[in-house]
Design a protein around this motif. Structure first.
Motif, PDB file in Angstrom:
ATOM      1  N   ASN A   8       0.995  -1.359  -0.016  1.00 49.10           N
ATOM      2  CA  ASN A   8      -0.135  -0.040   0.068  1.00 49.10           C
ATOM      3  C   ASN A   8       0.789   1.461   0.039  1.00 49.10           C
ATOM      4  OD1 ASN A   8      -2.359  -1.358  -0.157  1.00 49.10           O
ATOM      5  ND2 ASN A   8      -2.702  -1.524   2.225  1.00 49.10           N
ATOM      6  N   GLU A   9       1.830   1.399   0.770  1.00 50.70           N
ATOM      7  CA  GLU A   9       3.073   2.387   0.717  1.00 50.70           C
ATOM      8  C   GLU A   9       3.327   2.454  -0.664  1.00 50.70           C
ATOM      9  OE1 GLU A   9       5.714   2.385   4.025  1.00 50.70           O
ATOM     10  OE2 GLU A   9       4.063   2.254   5.535  1.00 50.70           O
ATOM     11  N   ALA A  15       2.029   6.470  -6.952  1.00 50.99           N
ATOM     12  CA  ALA A  15       0.436   7.045  -7.448  1.00 50.99           C
ATOM     13  C   ALA A  15       0.928   8.699  -7.490  1.00 50.99           C
ATOM     14  CB  ALA A  15      -0.839   6.539  -6.632  1.00 50.99           C
ATOM     15  N   ARG A  16       1.443   8.929  -6.207  1.00 50.71           N
ATOM     16  CA  ARG A  16       1.770  10.461  -6.087  1.00 50.71           C
ATOM     17  C   ARG A  16       2.429  10.823  -7.197  1.00 50.71           C
ATOM     18  NH1 ARG A  16       1.979   9.049  -0.813  1.00 50.71           N
ATOM     19  NH2 ARG A  16       4.263   8.928  -0.866  1.00 50.71           N
ATOM     20  N   GLU A  19       0.662  11.074 -10.531  1.00 47.61           N
ATOM     21  CA  GLU A  19      -0.283  12.213 -10.759  1.00 47.61           C
ATOM     22  C   GLU A  19       0.707  13.394 -10.886  1.00 47.61           C
ATOM     23  OE1 GLU A  19      -2.174  12.087  -6.899  1.00 47.61           O
ATOM     24  OE2 GLU A  19      -3.335  10.375  -7.440  1.00 47.61           O
ATOM     25  N   ALA A  20       1.669  13.667 -10.343  1.00 50.00           N
ATOM     26  CA  ALA A  20       2.444  14.864 -10.547  1.00 50.00           C
ATOM     27  C   ALA A  20       3.062  14.776 -12.009  1.00 50.00           C
ATOM     28  CB  ALA A  20       3.884  14.824  -9.612  1.00 50.00           C
ATOM     29  N   ALA A  21       3.482  13.701 -12.619  1.00 47.86           N
ATOM     30  CA  ALA A  21       3.893  13.435 -14.026  1.00 47.86           C
ATOM     31  C   ALA A  21       2.803  14.123 -15.020  1.00 47.86           C
ATOM     32  CB  ALA A  21       4.473  12.109 -14.267  1.00 47.86           C
ATOM     33  N   VAL A  22       1.460  13.484 -14.686  1.00 45.71           N
ATOM     34  CA  VAL A  22       0.423  13.830 -15.440  1.00 45.71           C
ATOM     35  C   VAL A  22      -0.008  15.313 -15.375  1.00 45.71           C
ATOM     36  CG1 VAL A  22      -2.191  13.337 -15.556  1.00 45.71           C
ATOM     37  CG2 VAL A  22      -0.649  11.524 -15.282  1.00 45.71           C
ATOM     38  N   SER A  65      -1.809  -2.682 -14.869  1.00 45.23           N
ATOM     39  CA  SER A  65      -2.096  -2.448 -13.405  1.00 45.23           C
ATOM     40  C   SER A  65      -3.167  -1.349 -13.514  1.00 45.23           C
ATOM     41  CB  SER A  65      -0.713  -2.219 -12.733  1.00 45.23           C
ATOM     42  OG  SER A  65      -0.184  -1.087 -13.291  1.00 45.23           O
ATOM     43  N   ALA A  66      -3.606  -1.025 -12.546  1.00 41.76           N
ATOM     44  CA  ALA A  66      -4.441  -0.034 -12.281  1.00 41.76           C
ATOM     45  C   ALA A  66      -3.890   1.259 -12.509  1.00 41.76           C
ATOM     46  CB  ALA A  66      -5.096  -0.026 -10.638  1.00 41.76           C
ATOM     47  N   LEU A  67      -2.545   1.367 -12.158  1.00 43.79           N
ATOM     48  CA  LEU A  67      -1.823   2.589 -12.376  1.00 43.79           C
ATOM     49  C   LEU A  67      -1.597   3.048 -13.848  1.00 43.79           C
ATOM     50  CD1 LEU A  67       0.874   3.076  -9.507  1.00 43.79           C
ATOM     51  CD2 LEU A  67      -1.206   4.474  -9.876  1.00 43.79           C
TER      52      LEU A  67
END
Length: 80
Positions: A8-9, A15-16, A19-22, A65-67
């Motif tokens: 999870n970590e 994920a962070r 998100e920053a790259a997107v 994957s989900a990401l």
């Protein structure tokens, strides 16, 4: 620490980064972060289960994957 907590970590960290790259319209970096998550998660699970002798895993189809799915969807929506 339990394996699920570590995963999870790891997911939250990547994920962070995705998100920053997107947010910066850098979809190549977002894809690289998503792939890094997959690679690191598999490595972590193999180490915890003493199955590192099975690495590297052979590709098993086109599942994403989900990401990676999120990166693909965000890329499509941003392009539109």
């Amino acid at each position: 620490m339990r394996l699920i907590d570590e995963l999870n970590e790891l997911h939250a960290h990547h994920a962070r980064n995705v998100e920053a790259a997107v947010a910066n319209d850098d979809f190549a970096a977002a894809e690289a972060f998503a792939q890094a998550y997959e690679d690191e998660a598999v490595q972590l699970m193999a180490e915890r289960e003493n199955l590192t002798h099975l690495l590297p895993l052979q590709p098993f189809g086109t599942r994403e994957s989900a990401l990676r799915r999120a990166v693909r969807r965000l890329g499509i929506s941003r392009a539109a």
